[in-house]
Design a protein around this motif. Sequence first.
Motif, PDB file in Angstrom:
ATOM      1  N   ILE A 113      -2.321  -3.653   5.020  1.00 33.65           N
ATOM      2  CA  ILE A 113      -2.315  -3.656   3.556  1.00 33.65           C
ATOM      3  C   ILE A 113      -2.603  -2.243   3.051  1.00 33.65           C
ATOM      4  O   ILE A 113      -1.997  -1.749   2.106  1.00 33.65           O
ATOM      5  N   SER A 114      -3.555  -1.607   3.733  1.00 27.66           N
ATOM      6  CA  SER A 114      -3.940  -0.270   3.314  1.00 27.66           C
ATOM      7  C   SER A 114      -2.766   0.698   3.479  1.00 27.66           C
ATOM      8  O   SER A 114      -2.558   1.587   2.645  1.00 27.66           O
ATOM      9  N   LYS A 115      -1.987   0.514   4.534  1.00 29.32           N
ATOM     10  CA  LYS A 115      -0.815   1.385   4.733  1.00 29.32           C
ATOM     11  C   LYS A 115       0.187   1.210   3.588  1.00 29.32           C
ATOM     12  O   LYS A 115       0.759   2.179   3.093  1.00 29.32           O
ATOM     13  N   THR A 116       0.369  -0.023   3.186  1.00 30.08           N
ATOM     14  CA  THR A 116       1.277  -0.263   2.054  1.00 30.08           C
ATOM     15  C   THR A 116       0.713   0.407   0.802  1.00 30.08           C
ATOM     16  O   THR A 116       1.435   1.045   0.030  1.00 30.08           O
ATOM     17  N   TYR A 117      -0.595   0.257   0.638  1.00 32.45           N
ATOM     18  CA  TYR A 117      -1.248   0.858  -0.520  1.00 32.45           C
ATOM     19  C   TYR A 117      -1.022   2.375  -0.540  1.00 32.45           C
ATOM     20  O   TYR A 117      -0.600   2.947  -1.541  1.00 32.45           O
ATOM     21  N   PHE A 118      -1.262   3.019   0.608  1.00 37.60           N
ATOM     22  CA  PHE A 118      -1.071   4.478   0.687  1.00 37.60           C
ATOM     23  C   PHE A 118       0.397   4.845   0.463  1.00 37.60           C
ATOM     24  O   PHE A 118       0.701   5.870  -0.134  1.00 37.60           O
ATOM     25  N   SER A 119       1.282   4.004   0.982  1.00 39.98           N
ATOM     26  CA  SER A 119       2.708   4.345   0.887  1.00 39.98           C
ATOM     27  C   SER A 119       3.154   4.419  -0.570  1.00 39.98           C
ATOM     28  O   SER A 119       4.128   5.080  -0.897  1.00 39.98           O
ATOM     29  N   ARG A 120       2.426   3.744  -1.447  1.00 41.80           N
ATOM     30  CA  ARG A 120       2.815   3.741  -2.866  1.00 41.80           C
ATOM     31  C   ARG A 120       2.161   4.864  -3.666  1.00 41.80           C
ATOM     32  O   ARG A 120       2.364   4.981  -4.866  1.00 41.80           O
TER      33      ARG A 120
END
Length: 550
Positions: free
Chosen positions: A365-372
């Motif tokens: 989830i955190s990776k998705t968060y950072f990706s945005r």
Amino acid sequence: MEKNERIELAELLFPNIKKTRNYYENLYPERDLPDGAMVTRFGPSPTGFVHMGSLFSAFIDSVFAKQSHGKFFLRIEDTDQKRSVENGTEGIFNDLNAFNIVPDESEIVGGKYGPYIQSERTEIYQTYVKDLIIQGLAYPCFMSEEEIAQIREEQEINKTKLGIYGHYAVDRDLSFDEIKERLSNNQEYVIRLKSPGNSSNTIEIVDCIKGKMKFPEHDMDTVLLKKDGTPTYHFAHAIDDHLMHTTHVIRGDEWVSSLPLHIQLFDILGFKLPQYAHVAPITKKEDGTIRKLSKRKDPEAKVSYYEEVGIPIDAVKLYLATILNSNFEEWYLNNSEKNIDDFTFSFDKMAIGGTLFDLDKLNNISKTYFSRKSGEDVYGETLAYTEKFDPDYHKLLVDNKDDMIKFLSIEKDGERPRKDIAKYSDVKEEFSYAIDNMFEKENYSKYDGTKIYDVNLIKEYLEELDLTSTNDEWFAGIKKFAIDHGYAASPKEFKKNPEEFKGHVGDLCEALRVMITGRTKSPDLFSIMKILGKDKINNRVELYKKFSNQ
Ligand code: GLU
């Protein structure tokens, strides 16, 4: 006991209580809120920090209050001295603040329904107990601890229900004279509920999460006020949640077994029963078994853990949202512009059994968060993190600001932005090639060195590399160079006749990537090369030459 005796007894027991129930009912009127607004509360003991399970509860409280335009308040439940530590309240405020879970009302921000700390509400509890004495619904009980232990022993031997009820409640019907005498002998006492219940009756309640539940009616003479005049959790819960007009009591499901008592208390006190939502505990899988997340064994049970390892609080909240409602994650993945506040949570999408806390899932989830996040934002936040937790790297980040932002901005556009960062500390690891002197120190430590690439060939290629070309032109160029030097144009072509080629174009790109970044995987190589520039690229190839003894 006659009513006039009960009035006299109430005065004798609580001579200093001059206020009445009515006084408090008027002091804390109904809240003026729109229809459907939820009033929720978080009631931690001042234990110095918030456990992840409690934080999850507080998160749920705040989310439901906010989305229904209601109120969320924080009430410090410090009636149990054993669970309180010095300055324990401060730690609670800090942890909630760190997670940006901000109550609308609390001891700190104030509010019309305070005090928001139970030890300052003693007079209120005693006022209501005094009234129960007058009504004959509570009584002083002088049993000693030894007597209670003896009863328990007897009950255990007879295998009957444990507790003070029926004929075990020996002080239930003491005469007024008897009580007066014991009081004049300064005998210690607690105040017990004179339970009107009968355990052969069944009661039913619908929990917002667990649905319909049935219980035998409560029939125990439970303690309401302890010897020191402070309330038990149960009594304080009924009084506080009534006077503070809580609409939804959201709490850990260890309290389910106390529900029959709470229902009875609200009933005899003449209060409207709030809705209950009993939240399953947060669990962890370990060696194939599932257990509660433990503050002693699991560092991730402490909210301070996330700050230390550098997982952004907003990413942890996104994870909490995914374990709160089973349909949140898909919604979040499909709505790249949206955030938690845009989602409508519901009780019926909550887990009834334990909720598994999965650090891998949190990382995803955190990776998705950072990706945005933009490269600039990731840079700024990493800078703040490293200032506290990695000062050496912080300095490098400061000195290489412009390039670093450019590196962090690679592959951010488009449908599938890069997903390689889960925590701030990953930036150092994942972008180890970005800062020249860091690369020089570590260079090929991340590359296992199993394959040795041809430095001279790469040098020849670099002579014709044009960093001003477009990505397509670049790729067309390296492809042509590869074919001219005995490489297949694609893996497919190579596989058909492997003996005819030195490899395929991807192998040449890999050689270039390893020499320049020290790794076989990286974001878009041409973007990296453009930021580095020819000189740095050439230096790195020389470094590789030394590393590979060519
Ligand atoms: N003080 C209680 C606890 O820490 C709160 C439970 C509740 O929310 O009612 O467990």
